[in-house]
Design an enzyme around this catalytic site. Structure first.
Site, PDB file in Angstrom:
ATOM      1  N   GLY A  23       0.804  -1.212   0.000  1.00 34.88           N
ATOM      2  CA  GLY A  23       0.000   0.000   0.000  1.00 34.88           C
ATOM      3  C   GLY A  23       0.839   1.266   0.000  1.00 34.88           C
ATOM      4  N   SER A  24       0.516   2.162   0.900  1.00 32.38           N
ATOM      5  CA  SER A  24       0.950   3.553   0.828  1.00 32.38           C
ATOM      6  C   SER A  24       2.432   3.763   1.090  1.00 32.38           C
ATOM      7  CB  SER A  24       0.152   4.383   1.832  1.00 32.38           C
ATOM      8  OG  SER A  24       0.600   5.713   1.845  1.00 32.38           O
ATOM      9  N   CYS A  25       2.994   4.725   0.345  1.00 40.03           N
ATOM     10  CA  CYS A  25       4.375   5.174   0.559  1.00 40.03           C
ATOM     11  C   CYS A  25       4.540   5.884   1.894  1.00 40.03           C
ATOM     12  CB  CYS A  25       4.797   6.116  -0.557  1.00 40.03           C
ATOM     13  SG  CYS A  25       4.715   5.418  -2.218  1.00 40.03           S
TER      14      CYS A  25
END
Length: 592
Positions: free
Chosen positions: A65-67
């Site tokens: 998922g997210s950075c």
């Protein structure tokens, strides 16, 4: 004595720690999946949901998922709610970078150990673990001995490196171009070493995800760089921040969030970044061209840049993005290289009819979970001709469940117009055949709400495009939303002005919608979402996944047309899209 298992691997960050073993065989996105103030796992789709990470040895295959996961982990390290150690099956750059930045700014750390898939499976069932640099010991109960961790020297010396450096690189490293650039180069080289890069590459532009406010540590990091004289060396855009910078007071946002979140955006602009504040930088005029070497963070933007635009970027963690922007140099590794852009998994789709716009985010969500960290090649959409908004929705949902920075769709995405070009000659890759019944499982996962009532309709995750505004205006013309429903759309400032000039915004505002710029649904909460609201509806696969954990509301997921209908009736129809109805007919009555 407790029984123990001894395993070895590669130390990504040196150190020693022990604690109760918290094991899951599913990757975890720290952003949207872990509360950065408490350490609770809030991803309600994850097997560790409700567990607290503080003091445990967390064993997960990798992040996903997210950075922004790096920022969350740094925040947890700074506030004392971090795991004692991380044990991974695969190297994870996002989580490792969070630890490295915590070392640099706070002189606090935790060990990160990668042991490979086979050894990782042996952790299952363990109760307690002890990590010592390259080894982990797993016990069926706390060992009860007098073991104590010996403090390791923080590995901050980036000068001892086998990476080829230019004269300019060495000048940056020696501090000739300022303290900020020196520290940035040290971090870049630490990551390059961990990634196995032999040299660096020039980048032409950057997109910074680290401007999202996760807590005091994120602001302290940015302000420290400003104090050190940080200035970006390439054109740099900014991701969505945590508030609408112009209207957060009007929207009722608590100053305890509004002020530092706005100040964080200002700090990055003080480094020379542009005031863009969008999670969809590919919608800007500055979007990169095919083959362009860039450094982008924000998971959906990375996937879109690589897959749809054919540009070249890794899934850069927060903070490594700004370090590369300050140096103009990135590790030459991963998707920057031709060989690393090849498909490692083939996906075959069933026969499909009567597709609507809910299909693509659902498919991306499902394929992301199948792919894990592998780059997939999707077969079966050659005649469907998905548009750019379809690919945007697919990519955002794919990036939510996958750690891969790239996908290929045969006959659609630029590098897979001829799918043979993304296959390595002479190499057979695994094949996954998706059935409609499989997509039904993902549909149910995204539709967590049981009450047909709809209080909020959430649109614009990722930020709305001009085409989406045009589509929405057509659906809204001559209608008005239910007075008890909030319909809010997040978008970038540039696209909002384009849509206003095209006449779309007047129609949408007459319908009763609220327009929010600068921020995105992954950062929005109360009071934009009314405290009394219990159920949301969205056409975003990404937000349907994250919302139950982020804002504690159940979600209806459906097409944009269904969202508009629900905004008018305050009720979700519960209808399956036509393309998914055959799957319901194949199920037994007990499962329908």
């Amino acid at each position: 004595m407790p029984r123990s298992t001894f395993l070895t691997g590669r130390s990504l960050v040196a150190g020693a720690a022990q604690g109760a073993l918290l094991f899951a065989d599913v990757g975890l996105s720290f952003w949207g999946g872990v509360d950065c103030a408490t350490g609770e796992v809030i991803d309600r789709h994850h097997p560790l949901s409700g567990e607290y990470l503080a003091g445990c040895v967390l064993a997960i295959p990798s992040g996903r998922g997210s950075c922004t996961g790096s920022s969350v982990l740094m925040e947890l390290i700074s506030n004392g709610h971090a795991p004692a150690a991380l044990v991974l099956a695969e190297p994870d750059e996002i989580l490792t970078l969070g630890v490295l930045v915590a070392q640099t700014i706070f002189e606090r750390s935790l060990p990160v150990l990668c042991i490979g898939q086979e050894a990782f499976a042996a952790l299952r069932g363990g109760a307690f673990a002890r990590v010592e640099n390259t080894a982990v010991s797993v016990f069926d109960q706390p060992p009860g001995d007098a073991w104590q961790a010996i403090d390791s020297l923080l590995q901050k010396d980036a000068t001892r490196t086998a990476i080829e450096l230019t004269e300019h690189d060495q000048a940056l490293l020696d501090g000739e171009l300022g303290k900020a650039a020196q520290v940035a180069m040290q971090i870049v080289l630490r990551m390059a070493q961990l990634q196995g890069a032999r040299r660096l590459v020039d980048v032409t532009q950057a997109h910074i995800d680290g401007c999202i406010y996760t807590g005091p540590a994120s602001l302290r990091f940015a302000r420290q760089l400003v104090q050190w004289g940080a200035k970006v060396r390439v054109p740099t855009t900014l991701n969505s921040i945590s508030v609408d910078q112009r209207r957060w007071r009007e929207l009722g946002v608590d100053p305890a969030l509004g002020e530092p979140a706005s100040a964080l955006g200002d700090a990055y602009m003080a480094m020379g970044a542009q005031l863009s504040y969008t999670c969809a930088p590919y919608l800007l005029d500055s979007a990169p061209k095919a083959g362009e070497q860039i450094v982008w963070a924000e998971s959906n933007a990375v996937v879109y840049a690589n897959s749809v635009l054919g540009a070249r970027t890794l899934k850069y963690p927060d903070y490594l993005d700004i370090c590369i922007a300050l140096t103009g140099r990135a590790p030459l590794i991963g998707c920057h290289l031709d060989a690393q852009r090849k498909a490692r998994l083939q996906i075959e789709l069933p026969a499909l009819d009567d597709l609507d716009d809910a299909f693509y985010p659902l498919l991306g969500y499902h394929i992301g979970a199948l792919a894990g960290s592998r780059v997939p090649l999707v077969l079966g959409l050659e005649k469907r001709k998905p548009g750019l908004d379809d690919l945007k929705a697919f990519g955002a949902a794919f990036a939510t469940t996958s750690a891969a920075p790239l996908f290929h769709i045969a006959g659609v995405t630029p590098e897979a117009i001829d799918p043979a070009q993304v296959l390595e000659a002479g190499t057979r890759i695994p094949v996954e055949k998706i059935r409609l019944q499989d997509l039904m499982i993902s549909w149910r996962a995204l539709n967590s709400a049981r009450d047909p009532r709809v209080d909020v309709v959430s649109l614009g995750n990722p930020h709305f495009s001009l085409g989406e505004f045009a589509h929405l205006a057509r659906l809204c013309r001559g209608r008005h939303k239910h007075p008890d429903v909030v319909l809010a759309i997040t978008c970038g400032r540039a696209v909002l002005e384009q849509a206003r000039e095209a006449g779309h915004i007047a129609v949408i505002e007459a319908f009763g919608a609220t327009l929010v710029t600068d921020t995105c649904w992954c950062m929005l909460g109360e009071p934009v979402i009314p405290p009394t609201a219990t159920t949301l509806m969205t056409n975003s696969g990404k937000y349907a996944h994250y919302a139950p954990g982020l804002v504690g509301r159940k979600v209806h997921f459906a097409s944009l047309a269904e969202c508009v209908d629900a905004a008018c009736s305050a009720t979700a129809s519960g209808r399956l899209p036509a393309w998914l109805q055959p799957a319901a007919q194949l199920e037994s009555p007990a499962h329908v």
